[in-house]
Design a protein around this motif. Sequence first.
Motif, PDB file in Angstrom:
ATOM      1  N   HIS A 135       0.866  -1.180   0.000  1.00  0.00           N
ATOM      2  CA  HIS A 135       0.000   0.000   0.000  1.00  0.00           C
ATOM      3  C   HIS A 135       0.904   1.231   0.000  1.00  0.00           C
ATOM      4  O   HIS A 135       1.985   1.218   0.576  1.00  0.00           O
ATOM      5  N   TRP A 136       0.455   2.311  -0.617  1.00  0.00           N
ATOM      6  CA  TRP A 136       1.244   3.534  -0.717  1.00  0.00           C
ATOM      7  C   TRP A 136       0.522   4.655   0.008  1.00  0.00           C
ATOM      8  O   TRP A 136      -0.642   4.947  -0.279  1.00  0.00           O
ATOM      9  N   ASP A 137       1.190   5.268   0.979  1.00  0.00           N
ATOM     10  CA  ASP A 137       0.634   6.394   1.722  1.00  0.00           C
ATOM     11  C   ASP A 137       1.456   7.651   1.475  1.00  0.00           C
ATOM     12  O   ASP A 137       2.693   7.596   1.439  1.00  0.00           O
ATOM     13  N   ILE A 138       0.767   8.767   1.332  1.00  0.00           N
ATOM     14  CA  ILE A 138       1.399  10.080   1.343  1.00  0.00           C
ATOM     15  C   ILE A 138       0.724  10.828   2.489  1.00  0.00           C
ATOM     16  O   ILE A 138      -0.503  10.991   2.511  1.00  0.00           O
ATOM     17  N   GLU A 139       1.543  11.247   3.482  1.00  0.00           N
ATOM     18  CA  GLU A 139       1.021  11.761   4.742  1.00  0.00           C
ATOM     19  C   GLU A 139       1.497  13.191   4.966  1.00  0.00           C
ATOM     20  O   GLU A 139       2.683  13.486   4.834  1.00  0.00           O
ATOM     21  N   PHE A 140       0.558  14.065   5.301  1.00  0.00           N
ATOM     22  CA  PHE A 140       0.834  15.468   5.594  1.00  0.00           C
ATOM     23  C   PHE A 140       0.680  15.649   7.099  1.00  0.00           C
ATOM     24  O   PHE A 140      -0.420  15.508   7.630  1.00  0.00           O
ATOM     25  N   ILE A 141       1.786  15.935   7.793  1.00  0.00           N
ATOM     26  CA  ILE A 141       1.784  16.015   9.256  1.00  0.00           C
ATOM     27  C   ILE A 141       1.891  17.479   9.671  1.00  0.00           C
ATOM     28  O   ILE A 141       2.906  18.134   9.408  1.00  0.00           O
ATOM     29  N   PHE A 142       0.841  17.978  10.315  1.00  0.00           N
ATOM     30  CA  PHE A 142       0.789  19.350  10.801  1.00  0.00           C
ATOM     31  C   PHE A 142       1.055  19.350  12.300  1.00  0.00           C
ATOM     32  O   PHE A 142       0.628  18.450  13.010  1.00  0.00           O
ATOM     33  N   ARG A 143       1.749  20.390  12.783  1.00  0.00           N
ATOM     34  CA  ARG A 143       2.051  20.514  14.211  1.00  0.00           C
ATOM     35  C   ARG A 143       1.402  21.787  14.745  1.00  0.00           C
ATOM     36  O   ARG A 143       1.341  22.804  14.051  1.00  0.00           O
ATOM     37  N   GLY A 144       0.957  21.703  15.991  1.00  0.00           N
ATOM     38  CA  GLY A 144       0.393  22.860  16.669  1.00  0.00           C
ATOM     39  C   GLY A 144       0.523  22.672  18.168  1.00  0.00           C
ATOM     40  O   GLY A 144       0.988  21.632  18.640  1.00  0.00           O
ATOM     41  N   GLU A 145       0.100  23.688  18.888  1.00  0.00           N
ATOM     42  CA  GLU A 145       0.203  23.643  20.346  1.00  0.00           C
ATOM     43  C   GLU A 145      -1.054  24.259  20.933  1.00  0.00           C
ATOM     44  O   GLU A 145      -1.542  25.278  20.440  1.00  0.00           O
ATOM     45  N   ILE A 146      -1.600  23.607  21.970  1.00  0.00           N
ATOM     46  CA  ILE A 146      -2.746  24.161  22.685  1.00  0.00           C
ATOM     47  C   ILE A 146      -2.498  24.007  24.177  1.00  0.00           C
ATOM     48  O   ILE A 146      -1.676  23.189  24.606  1.00  0.00           O
ATOM     49  N   SER A 147      -3.242  24.769  24.964  1.00  0.00           N
ATOM     50  CA  SER A 147      -3.138  24.660  26.415  1.00  0.00           C
ATOM     51  C   SER A 147      -4.093  23.581  26.910  1.00  0.00           C
ATOM     52  O   SER A 147      -5.030  23.182  26.209  1.00  0.00           O
ATOM     53  N   THR A 148      -3.875  23.142  28.124  1.00  0.00           N
ATOM     54  CA  THR A 148      -4.756  22.154  28.738  1.00  0.00           C
ATOM     55  C   THR A 148      -6.194  22.651  28.753  1.00  0.00           C
ATOM     56  O   THR A 148      -7.126  21.870  28.542  1.00  0.00           O
ATOM     57  N   ALA A 149      -6.380  23.936  28.967  1.00  0.00           N
ATOM     58  CA  ALA A 149      -7.726  24.504  29.040  1.00  0.00           C
ATOM     59  C   ALA A 149      -8.486  24.372  27.719  1.00  0.00           C
ATOM     60  O   ALA A 149      -9.717  24.370  27.710  1.00  0.00           O
ATOM     61  N   ARG A 150      -7.773  24.243  26.600  1.00  0.00           N
ATOM     62  CA  ARG A 150      -8.442  24.142  25.292  1.00  0.00           C
ATOM     63  C   ARG A 150      -8.705  22.699  24.870  1.00  0.00           C
ATOM     64  O   ARG A 150      -9.285  22.466  23.819  1.00  0.00           O
ATOM     65  N   LEU A 151      -8.253  21.723  25.688  1.00  0.00           N
ATOM     66  CA  LEU A 151      -8.486  20.321  25.316  1.00  0.00           C
ATOM     67  C   LEU A 151      -9.990  20.068  25.319  1.00  0.00           C
ATOM     68  O   LEU A 151     -10.647  20.178  26.355  1.00  0.00           O
ATOM     69  N   PRO A 152     -10.557  19.753  24.163  1.00  0.00           N
ATOM     70  CA  PRO A 152     -12.014  19.650  24.080  1.00  0.00           C
ATOM     71  C   PRO A 152     -12.552  18.286  24.532  1.00  0.00           C
ATOM     72  O   PRO A 152     -11.813  17.320  24.666  1.00  0.00           O
ATOM     73  N   LYS A 153     -13.848  18.265  24.745  1.00  0.00           N
ATOM     74  CA  LYS A 153     -14.587  17.011  24.895  1.00  0.00           C
ATOM     75  C   LYS A 153     -15.537  16.993  23.714  1.00  0.00           C
ATOM     76  O   LYS A 153     -16.347  17.899  23.554  1.00  0.00           O
ATOM     77  N   THR A 154     -15.403  15.994  22.836  1.00  0.00           N
ATOM     78  CA  THR A 154     -16.230  15.948  21.633  1.00  0.00           C
ATOM     79  C   THR A 154     -16.828  14.562  21.466  1.00  0.00           C
ATOM     80  O   THR A 154     -16.288  13.580  21.974  1.00  0.00           O
ATOM     81  N   PRO A 155     -17.924  14.456  20.723  1.00  0.00           N
ATOM     82  CA  PRO A 155     -18.560  13.155  20.528  1.00  0.00           C
ATOM     83  C   PRO A 155     -17.747  12.197  19.652  1.00  0.00           C
ATOM     84  O   PRO A 155     -18.040  11.012  19.596  1.00  0.00           O
ATOM     85  N   ALA A 156     -16.710  12.694  18.986  1.00  0.00           N
ATOM     86  CA  ALA A 156     -15.910  11.826  18.112  1.00  0.00           C
ATOM     87  C   ALA A 156     -15.043  10.847  18.901  1.00  0.00           C
ATOM     88  O   ALA A 156     -14.641   9.815  18.375  1.00  0.00           O
ATOM     89  N   TRP A 157     -14.771  11.171  20.165  1.00  0.00           N
ATOM     90  CA  TRP A 157     -13.818  10.395  20.954  1.00  0.00           C
ATOM     91  C   TRP A 157     -14.444   9.919  22.259  1.00  0.00           C
ATOM     92  O   TRP A 157     -15.112  10.688  22.942  1.00  0.00           O
ATOM     93  N   LYS A 158     -14.191   8.663  22.636  1.00  0.00           N
ATOM     94  CA  LYS A 158     -14.563   8.188  23.973  1.00  0.00           C
ATOM     95  C   LYS A 158     -13.662   8.852  24.996  1.00  0.00           C
ATOM     96  O   LYS A 158     -14.084   9.145  26.109  1.00  0.00           O
ATOM     97  N   GLU A 159     -12.407   9.029  24.627  1.00  0.00           N
ATOM     98  CA  GLU A 159     -11.421   9.665  25.496  1.00  0.00           C
ATOM     99  C   GLU A 159     -10.483  10.474  24.625  1.00  0.00           C
ATOM    100  O   GLU A 159     -10.055  10.022  23.563  1.00  0.00           O
ATOM    101  N   LEU A 160     -10.172  11.663  25.081  1.00  0.00           N
ATOM    102  CA  LEU A 160      -9.223  12.532  24.395  1.00  0.00           C
ATOM    103  C   LEU A 160      -8.342  13.114  25.493  1.00  0.00           C
ATOM    104  O   LEU A 160      -8.843  13.642  26.481  1.00  0.00           O
ATOM    105  N   ALA A 161      -7.025  12.970  25.341  1.00  0.00           N
ATOM    106  CA  ALA A 161      -6.129  13.374  26.426  1.00  0.00           C
ATOM    107  C   ALA A 161      -4.777  13.776  25.875  1.00  0.00           C
ATOM    108  O   ALA A 161      -4.403  13.408  24.757  1.00  0.00           O
TER     109      ALA A 161
END
Length: 195
Positions: A135-161
């Motif tokens: 299989h052939w993958d081409i992957e675009f990896i983006f980097r960013g930074e957020i604070s703990t206060a911005r860590l969301p709770k969303t329906p897409a994830w059972k757990e996000l940490a």
Amino acid sequence: MTTDRRFARFNAGKSTVSGKTEVSPLTQHEVPEGGMCLSAFVVLTEAGYPNWVVLGHLNPEAAWDHIGALDPERTEVHSKGWMIPSSHLLLKEPPQEAARRILWEQLMLKGVPLSEPSVVSETYTPRRFPDLPSHWDIEFIFRGEISTARLPKTPAWKELAFVDVSRTRKSEMARSHEDILESAGFRFAEEPAQG
């Protein structure tokens, strides 16, 4: 000289050079047999803690077919390990737009500054199905930074940490996302010795 090389130049319709049906032997008219994917990954670290990355255990009940190109079978298989917020690109979608889409649809975040992508390309035989063609993958990896206060709770994830990758084993990751983090410069904890 006539070359026997097969270039990654794909066209199933008219040529952008001649406006006529593409007949050049240098053009491929079919995807590689083992498939090919273009994907974007959003690697968010915690402000001040560069080894702590936002990872999640996906929620199989969420619309992952719509937000991440995962059918129900893949969603179930990959729900057991940590994943990076990511998605295949939509057809003709620029990678930067895919990254913004991932931020919003999977993390409900807007306005997070992201780096330009690092681009990784790899071919591999799937671990679960070693008899399949590469299989052939081409992957675009983006980097960013957020604070703990911005860590969301969303329906897409059972757990996000925020997960300390340096204390995490590769075996805890899903969907070969350990490879993406290693490509981004992260190092994992050693796996326990088999005995």
